[in-house]
Structure formats: structure tokens, C-alpha cells
Write a protein that holds these residues in place. Structure first.
Motif, PDB file in Angstrom:
ATOM      1  N   SER A 183       0.824  -1.219   0.000  1.00 20.91           N
ATOM      2  CA  SER A 183       0.000   0.000   0.000  1.00 20.91           C
ATOM      3  C   SER A 183       0.852   1.260   0.000  1.00 20.91           C
ATOM      4  CB  SER A 183      -0.927   0.005   1.223  1.00 20.91           C
ATOM      5  OG  SER A 183      -1.865  -1.040   1.157  1.00 20.91           O
ATOM      6  N   PHE A 184       1.952   1.246   0.760  1.00 18.82           N
ATOM      7  CA  PHE A 184       2.850   2.403   0.799  1.00 18.82           C
ATOM      8  C   PHE A 184       3.404   2.712  -0.590  1.00 18.82           C
ATOM      9  CE2 PHE A 184       3.715   1.426   5.448  1.00 18.82           C
ATOM     10  CZ  PHE A 184       2.981   2.501   5.900  1.00 18.82           C
ATOM     11  N   LEU A 185       3.820   1.668  -1.284  1.00 17.40           N
ATOM     12  CA  LEU A 185       4.393   1.851  -2.619  1.00 17.40           C
ATOM     13  C   LEU A 185       3.343   2.400  -3.590  1.00 17.40           C
ATOM     14  CD1 LEU A 185       6.481  -1.452  -2.886  1.00 17.40           C
ATOM     15  CD2 LEU A 185       7.328   0.858  -2.445  1.00 17.40           C
ATOM     16  N   GLU A 186       2.120   1.892  -3.478  1.00 17.45           N
ATOM     17  CA  GLU A 186       1.039   2.348  -4.359  1.00 17.45           C
ATOM     18  C   GLU A 186       0.707   3.816  -4.106  1.00 17.45           C
ATOM     19  OE1 GLU A 186      -2.032  -0.403  -3.426  1.00 17.45           O
ATOM     20  OE2 GLU A 186      -1.269  -1.989  -4.756  1.00 17.45           O
ATOM     21  N   ILE A 187       0.600   4.183  -2.821  1.00 21.39           N
ATOM     22  CA  ILE A 187       0.237   5.563  -2.475  1.00 21.39           C
ATOM     23  C   ILE A 187       1.378   6.523  -2.810  1.00 21.39           C
ATOM     24  CG2 ILE A 187      -0.337   7.122  -0.564  1.00 21.39           C
ATOM     25  CD1 ILE A 187      -1.925   4.828   0.643  1.00 21.39           C
ATOM     26  N   THR A 194      -0.293  11.610  -9.727  1.00 21.16           N
ATOM     27  CA  THR A 194      -1.697  11.958  -9.978  1.00 21.16           C
ATOM     28  C   THR A 194      -2.079  13.223  -9.226  1.00 21.16           C
ATOM     29  OG1 THR A 194      -2.694  10.767  -8.101  1.00 21.16           O
ATOM     30  CG2 THR A 194      -2.188   9.480 -10.083  1.00 21.16           C
ATOM     31  N   ASP A 195      -3.283  13.700  -9.483  1.00 21.06           N
ATOM     32  CA  ASP A 195      -3.800  14.895  -8.800  1.00 21.06           C
ATOM     33  C   ASP A 195      -4.738  14.530  -7.659  1.00 21.06           C
ATOM     34  OD1 ASP A 195      -2.461  16.680 -10.480  1.00 21.06           O
ATOM     35  OD2 ASP A 195      -4.034  16.535 -12.011  1.00 21.06           O
ATOM     36  N   ILE A 196      -4.774  13.255  -7.278  1.00 28.04           N
ATOM     37  CA  ILE A 196      -5.628  12.847  -6.155  1.00 28.04           C
ATOM     38  C   ILE A 196      -5.106  13.534  -4.892  1.00 28.04           C
ATOM     39  CG2 ILE A 196      -6.477  10.910  -4.769  1.00 28.04           C
ATOM     40  CD1 ILE A 196      -5.954   9.106  -7.183  1.00 28.04           C
ATOM     41  N   PRO A 197      -5.972  14.217  -4.138  1.00 25.91           N
ATOM     42  CA  PRO A 197      -5.509  14.926  -2.934  1.00 25.91           C
ATOM     43  C   PRO A 197      -4.806  13.995  -1.946  1.00 25.91           C
ATOM     44  CG  PRO A 197      -7.750  15.559  -3.495  1.00 25.91           C
ATOM     45  CD  PRO A 197      -7.408  14.393  -4.375  1.00 25.91           C
ATOM     46  N   GLY A 198      -3.678  14.473  -1.422  1.00 18.58           N
ATOM     47  CA  GLY A 198      -2.932  13.680  -0.447  1.00 18.58           C
ATOM     48  C   GLY A 198      -3.771  13.322   0.756  1.00 18.58           C
ATOM     49  N   LYS A 199      -4.656  14.228   1.146  1.00 16.84           N
ATOM     50  CA  LYS A 199      -5.539  13.997   2.302  1.00 16.84           C
ATOM     51  C   LYS A 199      -6.367  12.733   2.089  1.00 16.84           C
ATOM     52  CE  LYS A 199      -9.305  16.272   4.879  1.00 16.84           C
ATOM     53  NZ  LYS A 199     -10.378  15.297   4.593  1.00 16.84           N
ATOM     54  N   VAL A 200      -6.928  12.591   0.899  1.00 19.50           N
ATOM     55  CA  VAL A 200      -7.768  11.434   0.586  1.00 19.50           C
ATOM     56  C   VAL A 200      -6.954  10.143   0.624  1.00 19.50           C
ATOM     57  CG1 VAL A 200      -9.152  10.338  -1.233  1.00 19.50           C
ATOM     58  CG2 VAL A 200      -9.366  12.794  -0.808  1.00 19.50           C
TER      59      VAL A 200
END
Length: 211
Positions: A183-187, A194-200
Motif C-alpha cells: 500500500s505504501f508503494l502504491e500511495i 496523480t492529482d488525487i488529494p494527499g488527504k484522501v
């Protein structure tokens, strides 16, 4: 593919991360080079809160030396506390502690505080990742019958923190730790590409880690 070309023109040198023992020795020698001393507790505290980041350690040592003033003084744990070390350091410390104990609601609350301070999501992710790598190492050493003292020495942890890590490592199975690493590697990739917010992304990670 680049390696053969580099070898043809020069030499490849590997700069590996220093071990906990090497970092602690570096701290001691750095302080001594300025004519000061530092207690073992203070050295361990510094390492635990920064990891093997020598630039950050050097910056904190500069503050501590300026704080002590008189040459020959001993930098103690209470001195680092009195310096009001960055709130960020302590908050991240609380965050990883909550995650290690699978306290989801507390971890989400602490994450919101970090993001309100405009801390970089990638930095927060790296520090969470570092904590879980240490839990993996703790679990592995335990499985190989290392004592608490040996585990603490190898990971550069004070005894009370070694015991906490052992308890936290026991809360996660091998398969869970393997999934967490993935999961760490994916995130990490999503944060960088990407432009996905870090918060999300971080909130989703916490839901998975502490579930």
C-alpha cells in the motif's frame, strides 16, 4: 541499461543508508567536534525522531549547541525538550503510535492536525512507512529469538520504545505487514503521479492500517 555505460566511463559507488549504530556514532563524534558532549538518551531521542537523516540531525544539533552556549557542556534529553522541538515531530510521533496500536479514530484526528499545519503528505507517508518498516524488523528479530536488548541495539531504540514496538508488531500479522508495504508503494506512486488529494490517499491508508 545505463549501468554498462557508466561502468565504461567511471566507477559505480553505492551510498547505503547508515545503520542505527553508525548514526549514533556520527552524532557523538559530530557533537565532540564542536567541543560538546551528548548523553546516550539524547542521541537515541534524536535518532528516533529523525531517522538516518543526517542533514536534519545536523540542523537539530546546531540548535542544541547554540542553546547550551558554553563549550564543554553536555546536551541532555531535557535540553531537546526545552527547545520545543517542532510540533510536527511530536505529532507524527503520536500519529504512528496510534497507527501501531490500530487506533483509527485517533490517527485520523492527528492526521487532520498535520495537514492543517500544511505538512507535505509525501513526508507524512514516508514517516509512517519508516515506522512500519521498523515494526517489520522488530517482528522479524523476535521471530529469530533476539532479546529486547538486542532488538533495541540493532534498531537504535531506547528500552521503553523497544517494548512498545514489540507490542505494536504483535498487533499485525506477516500478511498484513506485507499488504501494508504494498500500500505504501502504491500511495507513494499516486502522490507523485496523480492529482488525487494527499488527504484522501492518507485517510484511505489509515482506514486500511488501523482496521
Amino acid at each position: 541499461q545505463l549501468e554498462p555505460h557508466i561502468k565504461a566511463k567511471g566507477t559505480i559507488v553505492e551510498f547505503s543508508t547508515l545503520s542505527p549504530g553508525e548514526v549514533l556514532t556520527w552524532i557523538k563524534e559530530k557533537v565532540q567536534s564542536f567541543g560538546y558532549k551528548i548523553t546516550s538518551e539524547a542521541s537515541h531521542y534524536l535518532f528516533e525522531n529523525t531517522g538516518p537523516n543526517l542533514m536534519q540531525i545536523n540542523s537539530e544539533l546546531d540548535k542544541a549547541i547554540a542553546f547550551k552556549g558554553e563549550s564543554g557542556s553536555v546536551i541532555e534529553l531535557k535540553d531537546l525538550h526545552e527547545l520545543c522541538w517542532e510540533t510536527f515531530t511530536h505529532t507524527v510521533f503520536d500519529l504512528v503510535e496510534a497507527l501501531g496500536n490500530r487506533k483509527k479514530e485517533e490517527a485520523l484526528y492527528l492526521l487532520q492536525g498535520l495537514l492543517r499545519q500544511n505538512e507535505a503528505p509525501l513526508l507524512v507517508l514516508n514517516l509512517i512507512g519508516r515506522h512500519f518498516r521498523q515494526l517489520w524488523q522488530t517482528k522479524e528479530l523476535q521471530a529469530n529469538n533476539y532479546s529486547i536488548e538486542q532488538i533495541g541495539k540493532l534498531l537504535g531504540l531506547l528500552p521503553y520504545r523497544t517494548k512498545k514496538y514489540i507490542v505494536q508488531a504483535g498487533r499485525f500479522s506477516w500478511s498484513e505487514l506485507k499488504d501494508i508495504t504494498k500500500s505504501f508503494l502504491e500511495i507513494d506512486l499516486l502522490l507523485k503521479s496523480t492529482d488525487i488529494p494527499g488527504k484522501v490517499l492518507l485517510e484511505n491508508l489509515i482506514w486500511k492500517l488501523a482496521d
